[in-house]
Design a protein around this motif. Structure first.
Motif, PDB file in Angstrom:
ATOM      1  N   SER A  28      -6.466   0.741   3.206  1.00 25.11           N
ATOM      2  CA  SER A  28      -7.205  -0.520   3.112  1.00 25.11           C
ATOM      3  C   SER A  28      -6.259  -1.695   2.896  1.00 25.11           C
ATOM      4  CB  SER A  28      -8.217  -0.451   1.967  1.00 25.11           C
ATOM      5  OG  SER A  28      -9.184   0.558   2.192  1.00 25.11           O
ATOM      6  N   LEU A  29      -5.216  -1.486   2.112  1.00 25.25           N
ATOM      7  CA  LEU A  29      -4.212  -2.530   1.916  1.00 25.25           C
ATOM      8  C   LEU A  29      -3.543  -2.900   3.237  1.00 25.25           C
ATOM      9  CD1 LEU A  29      -2.581  -4.264  -0.167  1.00 25.25           C
ATOM     10  CD2 LEU A  29      -0.967  -2.341  -0.271  1.00 25.25           C
ATOM     11  N   ASN A  30      -3.205  -1.896   4.037  1.00 21.43           N
ATOM     12  CA  ASN A  30      -2.656  -2.157   5.372  1.00 21.43           C
ATOM     13  C   ASN A  30      -3.582  -3.057   6.181  1.00 21.43           C
ATOM     14  OD1 ASN A  30      -1.320   1.201   5.817  1.00 21.43           O
ATOM     15  ND2 ASN A  30      -0.320  -0.603   5.046  1.00 21.43           N
ATOM     16  N   GLU A  31      -4.868  -2.759   6.125  1.00 20.24           N
ATOM     17  CA  GLU A  31      -5.832  -3.539   6.902  1.00 20.24           C
ATOM     18  C   GLU A  31      -5.939  -4.974   6.392  1.00 20.24           C
ATOM     19  OE1 GLU A  31     -10.472  -3.320   8.471  1.00 20.24           O
ATOM     20  OE2 GLU A  31      -9.611  -1.622   7.366  1.00 20.24           O
ATOM     21  N   ILE A  32      -5.870  -5.157   5.067  1.00 26.22           N
ATOM     22  CA  ILE A  32      -5.872  -6.514   4.507  1.00 26.22           C
ATOM     23  C   ILE A  32      -4.693  -7.306   5.055  1.00 26.22           C
ATOM     24  CG2 ILE A  32      -5.569  -7.863   2.396  1.00 26.22           C
ATOM     25  CD1 ILE A  32      -7.047  -5.577   0.911  1.00 26.22           C
ATOM     26  N   ILE A  33      -3.524  -6.689   5.046  1.00 22.82           N
ATOM     27  CA  ILE A  33      -2.328  -7.369   5.549  1.00 22.82           C
ATOM     28  C   ILE A  33      -2.483  -7.686   7.030  1.00 22.82           C
ATOM     29  CG2 ILE A  33       0.138  -7.073   6.012  1.00 22.82           C
ATOM     30  CD1 ILE A  33       0.235  -5.422   3.389  1.00 22.82           C
ATOM     31  N   ASP A  34      -2.996  -6.732   7.802  1.00 15.97           N
ATOM     32  CA  ASP A  34      -3.230  -6.980   9.235  1.00 15.97           C
ATOM     33  C   ASP A  34      -4.121  -8.201   9.445  1.00 15.97           C
ATOM     34  OD1 ASP A  34      -1.705  -4.794   9.997  1.00 15.97           O
ATOM     35  OD2 ASP A  34      -3.427  -3.446  10.237  1.00 15.97           O
ATOM     36  N   ARG A  35      -5.162  -8.306   8.636  1.00 15.77           N
ATOM     37  CA  ARG A  35      -6.109  -9.409   8.813  1.00 15.77           C
ATOM     38  C   ARG A  35      -5.488 -10.751   8.410  1.00 15.77           C
ATOM     39  NH1 ARG A  35     -12.273  -8.148   7.450  1.00 15.77           N
ATOM     40  NH2 ARG A  35     -12.384 -10.039   8.745  1.00 15.77           N
TER      41      ARG A  35
ATOM     42  N   PRO B 244       7.487  -3.427   3.878  1.00 19.97           N
ATOM     43  CA  PRO B 244       8.359  -4.391   4.558  1.00 19.97           C
ATOM     44  C   PRO B 244       8.881  -3.899   5.902  1.00 19.97           C
ATOM     45  CG  PRO B 244       8.873  -4.330   2.229  1.00 19.97           C
ATOM     46  CD  PRO B 244       7.908  -3.202   2.479  1.00 19.97           C
ATOM     47  N   ALA B 245       9.237  -2.634   5.976  1.00 20.73           N
ATOM     48  CA  ALA B 245       9.762  -2.102   7.233  1.00 20.73           C
ATOM     49  C   ALA B 245       8.674  -1.928   8.279  1.00 20.73           C
ATOM     50  CB  ALA B 245      10.463  -0.766   6.977  1.00 20.73           C
ATOM     51  N   ASN B 246       7.466  -1.603   7.835  1.00 26.92           N
ATOM     52  CA  ASN B 246       6.417  -1.230   8.785  1.00 26.92           C
ATOM     53  C   ASN B 246       5.464  -2.362   9.158  1.00 26.92           C
ATOM     54  OD1 ASN B 246       7.360   1.413   8.885  1.00 26.92           O
ATOM     55  ND2 ASN B 246       6.057   2.077   7.192  1.00 26.92           N
ATOM     56  N   GLN B 247       5.340  -3.395   8.332  1.00 31.12           N
ATOM     57  CA  GLN B 247       4.346  -4.427   8.630  1.00 31.12           C
ATOM     58  C   GLN B 247       4.919  -5.841   8.737  1.00 31.12           C
ATOM     59  OE1 GLN B 247       0.617  -2.780   6.212  1.00 31.12           O
ATOM     60  NE2 GLN B 247       0.067  -4.040   7.960  1.00 31.12           N
ATOM     61  N   THR B 248       6.201  -6.000   8.553  1.00 29.89           N
ATOM     62  CA  THR B 248       6.809  -7.297   8.837  1.00 29.89           C
ATOM     63  C   THR B 248       6.792  -7.534  10.341  1.00 29.89           C
ATOM     64  OG1 THR B 248       8.228  -7.316   6.874  1.00 29.89           O
ATOM     65  CG2 THR B 248       8.978  -8.588   8.780  1.00 29.89           C
ATOM     66  N   THR B 249       6.431  -8.754  10.731  1.00 30.91           N
ATOM     67  CA  THR B 249       6.417  -9.118  12.146  1.00 30.91           C
ATOM     68  C   THR B 249       7.526 -10.144  12.404  1.00 30.91           C
ATOM     69  OG1 THR B 249       4.937 -11.021  11.960  1.00 30.91           O
ATOM     70  CG2 THR B 249       3.905  -8.831  12.092  1.00 30.91           C
ATOM     71  N   ALA B 250       7.580 -10.622  13.637  1.00 31.99           N
ATOM     72  CA  ALA B 250       8.593 -11.615  13.984  1.00 31.99           C
ATOM     73  C   ALA B 250       8.406 -12.912  13.208  1.00 31.99           C
ATOM     74  CB  ALA B 250       8.548 -11.901  15.488  1.00 31.99           C
ATOM     75  N   THR B 251       7.171 -13.198  12.773  1.00 31.24           N
ATOM     76  CA  THR B 251       6.899 -14.470  12.100  1.00 31.24           C
ATOM     77  C   THR B 251       6.334 -14.313  10.695  1.00 31.24           C
ATOM     78  OG1 THR B 251       4.684 -14.578  13.091  1.00 31.24           O
ATOM     79  CG2 THR B 251       6.499 -15.661  14.287  1.00 31.24           C
ATOM     80  N   SER B 252       5.928 -13.115  10.313  1.00 32.97           N
ATOM     81  CA  SER B 252       5.303 -12.884   9.006  1.00 32.97           C
ATOM     82  C   SER B 252       6.063 -11.795   8.261  1.00 32.97           C
ATOM     83  CB  SER B 252       3.834 -12.481   9.174  1.00 32.97           C
ATOM     84  OG  SER B 252       3.257 -12.135   7.931  1.00 32.97           O
ATOM     85  N   THR B 253       6.726 -12.202   7.193  1.00 37.97           N
ATOM     86  CA  THR B 253       7.535 -11.270   6.409  1.00 37.97           C
ATOM     87  C   THR B 253       6.716 -10.679   5.274  1.00 37.97           C
ATOM     88  OG1 THR B 253       9.524 -12.543   6.890  1.00 37.97           O
ATOM     89  CG2 THR B 253       9.635 -11.034   5.017  1.00 37.97           C
ATOM     90  N   ILE B 254       6.846  -9.374   5.073  1.00 33.59           N
ATOM     91  CA  ILE B 254       6.255  -8.705   3.929  1.00 33.59           C
ATOM     92  C   ILE B 254       7.341  -8.504   2.883  1.00 33.59           C
ATOM     93  CG2 ILE B 254       4.986  -6.695   3.084  1.00 33.59           C
ATOM     94  CD1 ILE B 254       3.472  -8.324   5.182  1.00 33.59           C
ATOM     95  N   LEU B 255       7.104  -9.022   1.697  1.00 34.21           N
ATOM     96  CA  LEU B 255       8.010  -8.855   0.572  1.00 34.21           C
ATOM     97  C   LEU B 255       7.293  -8.123  -0.552  1.00 34.21           C
ATOM     98  CD1 LEU B 255       9.490 -12.480   0.457  1.00 34.21           C
ATOM     99  CD2 LEU B 255      10.523 -10.457   1.515  1.00 34.21           C
ATOM    100  N   LEU B 256       8.062  -7.463  -1.397  1.00 31.17           N
ATOM    101  CA  LEU B 256       7.489  -6.730  -2.522  1.00 31.17           C
ATOM    102  C   LEU B 256       7.949  -7.342  -3.831  1.00 31.17           C
ATOM    103  CD1 LEU B 256       8.024  -3.012  -1.434  1.00 31.17           C
ATOM    104  CD2 LEU B 256       6.156  -4.564  -0.827  1.00 31.17           C
TER     105      LEU B 256
END
Length: 250
Positions: free
Chosen positions: A143-150, A192-204
């Motif tokens: 569900s967290l993955n889906e939140i980030i996707d949205r 960070p490795a799996n959901q960072t995109t070219a324009t949207s960075t995932i940080l922890l």
């Protein structure tokens, strides 16, 4: 339960002053402000005087360093916090007590619809209520993955900072609860490795590391020391990502 009903329930339970009909008199956002959307559960919402949100201490860090910031979201709790250095607390947020990852997903359109401008940063602290209601780390993480996707679909340039969530009070954290929290935080490590995109960075930001009972107001919520610890960890990441980089580029 629809989002607006949950917000009303949160107001009744937590006595949120921002839920009255007082006109919004927030100060205008500073020019060039970093727009920050805090999203999550009761640890984001806070409920003074019973327990604290990190948002006030984080805002004070911005003010102390003279960094322009604009907190955004559908909720506010303006009467709960004093001003700081002559400024009124910017208390907008999207944290609701009891929220799970599923609640955030179910209310995403309403959260999104409340925003006047796109957030540059999303602070995402969610999942503890899922785990305490017997959802598995894997289910909660999906569900967290889906939140980030949205969020990335709605705001493709946003930086999303995800909490590896702090545990509860040590006497509350049974061996099984600790195992579940540790499992969820380990899955978050892969974001960070799996959901960072070219324009949207995932940080922890790791809230679990070196966490202490002295940070807790009760079994699961922060006291002032805990709110300060969480705020400082968030600010360290934000400062290194936005402000130090900006200074180096000058």
């Amino acid at each position: 339960m629809p989002y607006l009903r949950l917000l009303l329930l949160a107001c009744v339970v937590a006595w949120l002053p921002g839920c009255d009909n007082t006109p919004d008199t927030d100060e205008p956002a500073p020019e060039g402000a970093l727009t920050v959307l805090p999203v999550g559960d009761s640890r984001v919402q806070g409920a003074r005087p019973r327990f604290e949100s990190y948002r006030y201490e984080l805002w004070k860090n911005f003010v102390s360093d003279d960094q322009p910031v604009d907190f955004v979201g559908p909720l506010d709790d303006e009467a709960s916090y004093p001003g700081f250095q002559g400024r009124r607390f910017d208390d907008d947020h999207a944290g609701v007590g009891g929220f799970t990852t599923l609640d955030v997903l179910n209310s995403f359109d309403e959260i999104q619809g409340s925003l006047d401008e796109a957030p540059g940063v999303v602070l995402l602290g969610i999942g503890g209520n899922d785990l305490l209601s017997n959802r598995t780390p894997e289910e909660t993480f999906a569900s967290l993955n889906e939140i980030i996707d949205r969020f990335q679909a709605a705001h493709p340039n946003a930086t999303i900072i995800v909490e590896q969530i702090a545990p509860g009070l040590s006497r509350f954290m049974t061996a099984e609860r600790q195992r579940v929290f540790d499992g969820y935080n380990a899955l978050i490590e892969t974001l960070p490795a799996n959901q960072t995109t070219a324009t949207s960075t995932i940080l922890l930001v790791n809230m679990a590391e070196d966490w202490e009972d002295r940070y807790m107001a009760d079994n699961v919520h922060y006291n002032e020391a805990g709110a300060k610890a969480v705020a400082d960890r968030y600010y360290e990441v934000i400062d290194a990502t936005f402000f130090e980089v900006a200074q180096e580029s000058r």
